[in-house]
Write an enzyme that holds these catalytic residues in place. Structure first.
Site, short mmCIF file in Angstrom:
data_model
loop_
_atom_site.label_atom_id
_atom_site.label_comp_id
_atom_site.label_asym_id
_atom_site.label_seq_id
_atom_site.Cartn_x
_atom_site.Cartn_y
_atom_site.Cartn_z
N SER A 127 -8.06 8.33 18.68
CA SER A 127 -8.88 8.50 19.88
C SER A 127 -9.37 9.93 19.99
CB SER A 127 -8.01 8.18 21.09
OG SER A 127 -8.67 8.54 22.28
N TYR A 152 0.37 8.08 26.11
CA TYR A 152 -0.53 7.29 25.24
C TYR A 152 -1.23 8.20 24.23
CZ TYR A 152 -4.87 5.20 23.65
OH TYR A 152 -5.92 4.80 22.85
N LYS A 156 -1.02 8.73 19.78
CA LYS A 156 -2.08 8.82 18.76
C LYS A 156 -1.87 10.07 17.89
CE LYS A 156 -4.15 5.11 19.90
NZ LYS A 156 -3.99 3.93 19.06
P1 NAD Z 1 -6.72 -4.08 23.12
O1 NAD Z 1 -5.57 -3.97 24.06
O2 NAD Z 1 -7.84 -4.96 23.52
O3 NAD Z 1 -6.21 -4.56 21.69
C1 NAD Z 1 -4.94 -4.20 21.17
C2 NAD Z 1 -4.27 -5.47 20.70
O4 NAD Z 1 -3.01 -5.13 20.13
C3 NAD Z 1 -4.02 -6.47 21.82
O5 NAD Z 1 -4.59 -7.72 21.45
C4 NAD Z 1 -2.50 -6.53 21.91
O6 NAD Z 1 -2.07 -7.84 22.27
C5 NAD Z 1 -2.06 -6.12 20.53
N1 NAD Z 1 -0.73 -5.49 20.43
C6 NAD Z 1 -0.27 -4.42 21.13
N2 NAD Z 1 0.99 -4.12 20.73
C7 NAD Z 1 1.32 -5.01 19.74
C8 NAD Z 1 2.47 -5.21 18.95
N3 NAD Z 1 3.55 -4.45 19.08
N4 NAD Z 1 2.46 -6.22 18.04
C9 NAD Z 1 1.36 -7.02 17.90
N5 NAD Z 1 0.25 -6.87 18.63
C10 NAD Z 1 0.23 -5.88 19.55
O7 NAD Z 1 -7.24 -2.60 22.82
P2 NAD Z 1 -8.58 -2.11 22.13
O8 NAD Z 1 -9.43 -1.52 23.18
O9 NAD Z 1 -9.11 -3.16 21.25
O10 NAD Z 1 -8.01 -0.91 21.28
C11 NAD Z 1 -7.68 -1.05 19.91
C12 NAD Z 1 -7.13 0.25 19.40
O11 NAD Z 1 -8.09 1.28 19.59
C13 NAD Z 1 -5.87 0.74 20.11
O12 NAD Z 1 -5.02 1.34 19.16
C14 NAD Z 1 -6.41 1.76 21.09
O13 NAD Z 1 -5.41 2.69 21.41
C15 NAD Z 1 -7.52 2.37 20.28
N6 NAD Z 1 -8.54 3.00 21.12
C16 NAD Z 1 -9.20 2.24 22.04
C17 NAD Z 1 -10.17 2.83 22.85
C18 NAD Z 1 -10.90 2.03 23.87
O14 NAD Z 1 -11.62 2.59 24.68
N7 NAD Z 1 -10.80 0.71 23.90
C19 NAD Z 1 -10.46 4.20 22.70
C20 NAD Z 1 -9.78 4.95 21.74
C21 NAD Z 1 -8.82 4.32 20.94
C1 UD1 Z 2 -10.54 6.89 29.05
C2 UD1 Z 2 -9.17 7.33 28.59
C3 UD1 Z 2 -9.21 7.59 27.09
C4 UD1 Z 2 -9.75 6.39 26.34
C5 UD1 Z 2 -11.13 6.07 26.93
C6 UD1 Z 2 -11.79 4.89 26.31
C7 UD1 Z 2 -8.25 8.50 30.53
C8 UD1 Z 2 -7.86 9.83 31.09
N1 UD1 Z 2 -8.77 8.53 29.30
O1 UD1 Z 2 -11.46 7.93 28.81
O2 UD1 Z 2 -7.92 7.89 26.62
O3 UD1 Z 2 -9.87 6.72 24.97
O4 UD1 Z 2 -10.97 5.78 28.32
O5 UD1 Z 2 -11.10 3.71 26.64
O6 UD1 Z 2 -8.07 7.46 31.14
N2 UD1 Z 2 -15.51 6.75 35.97
C9 UD1 Z 2 -15.97 6.55 37.25
N3 UD1 Z 2 -15.57 5.42 37.90
C10 UD1 Z 2 -14.76 4.48 37.34
C11 UD1 Z 2 -14.30 4.69 36.01
C12 UD1 Z 2 -14.69 5.84 35.36
O7 UD1 Z 2 -16.69 7.37 37.81
O8 UD1 Z 2 -14.42 3.48 37.99
C13 UD1 Z 2 -15.97 7.95 35.23
C14 UD1 Z 2 -14.85 8.86 34.77
O9 UD1 Z 2 -14.55 9.81 35.75
C15 UD1 Z 2 -15.47 9.47 33.49
C16 UD1 Z 2 -16.37 8.34 32.96
O10 UD1 Z 2 -16.61 7.48 34.06
O11 UD1 Z 2 -16.29 10.56 33.83
C17 UD1 Z 2 -15.73 7.54 31.84
O12 UD1 Z 2 -14.45 7.08 32.26
P1 UD1 Z 2 -13.60 6.03 31.40
O13 UD1 Z 2 -14.44 4.86 31.05
O14 UD1 Z 2 -12.33 5.76 32.14
O15 UD1 Z 2 -13.32 6.80 30.05
P2 UD1 Z 2 -12.61 8.24 29.80
O16 UD1 Z 2 -12.02 8.77 31.03
O17 UD1 Z 2 -13.58 9.08 29.06
#
Ligand code: NAD
Ligand code: UD1
Length: 342
Positions: A127, A152, A156
């Site tokens: 991330s 969290y 990472k």
């Molecule tokens: P998500 O929660 O939709 O998907 C994660 C999946 O992993 C889920 O289906 C969950 O059931 C499964 N899981 C969790 N722990 C497990 C375990 N111990 N064994 C088997 N399955 C397990 O999340 P996502 O948004 O698809 O994110 C995927 C990856 O990307 C994660 O590692 C997350 O930290 C990373 N990531 C996501 C974002 C984002 O904004 N979505 C941003 C940065 C990094």
């Molecule tokens: C968050 C997570 C980050 C993760 C990322 C993508 C935190 C501190 N960080 O980032 O670890 O990788 O999501 O999943 O939670 N906002 C509003 N109203 C809302 C929601 C968000 O104004 O209801 C604003 C926030 O203040 C920010 C922007 O929208 O400025 C994006 O927010 P968000 O989607 O939560 O992502 P991040 O905070 O960047």
């Protein structure tokens, strides 16, 4: 012969989109997920899009015996794409041990399996959170990793270190960490997408739920940031574009193109957009009006962060291509589709 890829967390948001791209590129996909944050119906969506149902094994990756069984059942695995993790920043502050246990133990088990069963390649979901409050913008891969402000984020950072340490003493292993900025949107078919449980924490799901009437108004967290319109600026990347970068990373590993055994890439668009720009673009793309109110800043948020993507564009031969409007429309179509079902 088709190459086997293990997609952990493959019924989740990003994993399911990546499974689709991999199947469409001719890979044989094996998904492991314990469904703690996703549902089994996602497999139907993947099958409807691609015409192929991926192999699926439901278990917790913290169980190393189950991983042994998996590796024996699928002896031809060549790559692990490791998405599985718990990911709610706020929740990780409340229950840190659950986050450290789940995210670290599952990753350690997979690395051990790579050694024991000769699976040479891993792509890890990291991330942009690892950069914390960056000193310089845009953020390059060389930017220092800052102390994480949540358990969290810390998982990472620690997992990246564990991967590097493991690879340093196992010269047959290679790994790529992909540092995601803000993934948004859904597959254009609206058959798979993000399924936030309860009140969404992230901006775009909150916007779509406001548009459909589940939320009364969007809470804009702060309009006094040091940004052009005062609202927070982030680098929003379409989830399908993000998924395609995984395919590029996998090919780089399989084609032995990596410059070192461990590489890191930023995945973003290189463009920062404010909360209000997202709201206005959503309105334009969908014709839906979004009611919003300004709220105080959300603790832990920073003013502005966006990626320098020149290194990932060059080295991965990949670029985010889908427009913001198309992305926001896909998020809206997905929201409408899930409400139709429920
Ligand atoms: P998500 O929660 O939709 O998907 C994660 C999946 O992993 C889920 O289906 C969950 O059931 C499964 N899981 C969790 N722990 C497990 C375990 N111990 N064994 C088997 N399955 C397990 O999340 P996502 O948004 O698809 O994110 C995927 C990856 O990307 C994660 O590692 C997350 O930290 C990373 N990531 C996501 C974002 C984002 O904004 N979505 C941003 C940065 C990094
Ligand atoms: C968050 C997570 C980050 C993760 C990322 C993508 C935190 C501190 N960080 O980032 O670890 O990788 O999501 O999943 O939670 N906002 C509003 N109203 C809302 C929601 C968000 O104004 O209801 C604003 C926030 O203040 C920010 C922007 O929208 O400025 C994006 O927010 P968000 O989607 O939560 O992502 P991040 O905070 O960047």
């Amino acid at each position: 012969m088709k190459k086997f890829v293990l997609v952990t967390g493959g019924t989740g948001y990003i994993g399911s989109h990546t499974a689709v791209e991999l199947i469409e590129e001719g890979f044989e996909v094996v998904i492991v997920d314990n469904l703690v944050n996703s549902s089994i119906e996602v497999l139907d969506g993947i099958e409807q899009i691609t015409g192929i149902r991926p192999h699926f094994e439901k278990f917790d990756l913290c169980d190393s015996i189950k991983i042994d069984e998996l590796c024996k059942k699928y002896p031809r695995l060549e790559v692990i794409v490791h998405f599985a993790a718990l990911k709610a920043v706020g929740e990780s502050v409340e229950i840190p041990l659950d986050y450290y246990y789940n995210n670290l133990v599952s990753s350690i088990n997979l690395l051990r399996a790579m050694i024991d069963y000769n699976i040479p390649n891993m792509v890890f979901s990291s991330s942009a959170a690892v950069y914390g409050l960056p000193d310089k913008l845009p953020v390059t891969e060389d930017s220092p990793v800052k102390k994480a402000n949540s358990p969290y984020g810390n998982t990472k950072q620690i997992i990246e270190e564990i991967i590097l340490d493991t690879i340093n003493v196992n010269s047959n292993l290679e790994a790529i960490s992909l540092r995601y900025f803000n993934p948004i949107g859904a597959h254009k078919s609206a058959l798979i997408g993000e399924l936030p449980l309860g009140v969404p924490l992230n901006l775009v799901p909150y916007v779509t739920q406001t548009a459909i009437g589940i939320r009364d108004h969007l809470r804009v967290f702060g309009n006094d940031y040091n940004t052009p319109d005062g609202t927070g600026v982030r680098d929003y990347i379409n989830v399908v574009d993000l998924s395609r970068a995984h395919v590029s990373a996998i090919k780089r590993l399989l084609d032995k193109k990596c410059k070192s055994n461990y590489e890191v890439f930023n995945l973003g668009t290189g463009k920062g957009l404010s909360v209000m720009e997202i709201v206005k673009s959503f309105e334009k793309a969908t014709g839906q009006k979004i009611k919003y109110k300004i709220y105080p800043r959300r603790p832990g948020d920073i003013d502005i962060v966006y990626a320098d993507t020149s290194y990932s564009n060059r080295e991965l031969g990949w670029k985010a291509e889908i427009s913001l409007e198309e992305t926001l429309l896909s998020a809206w179509n997905w929201e409408k589709n899930i409400r139709k079902k429920s």
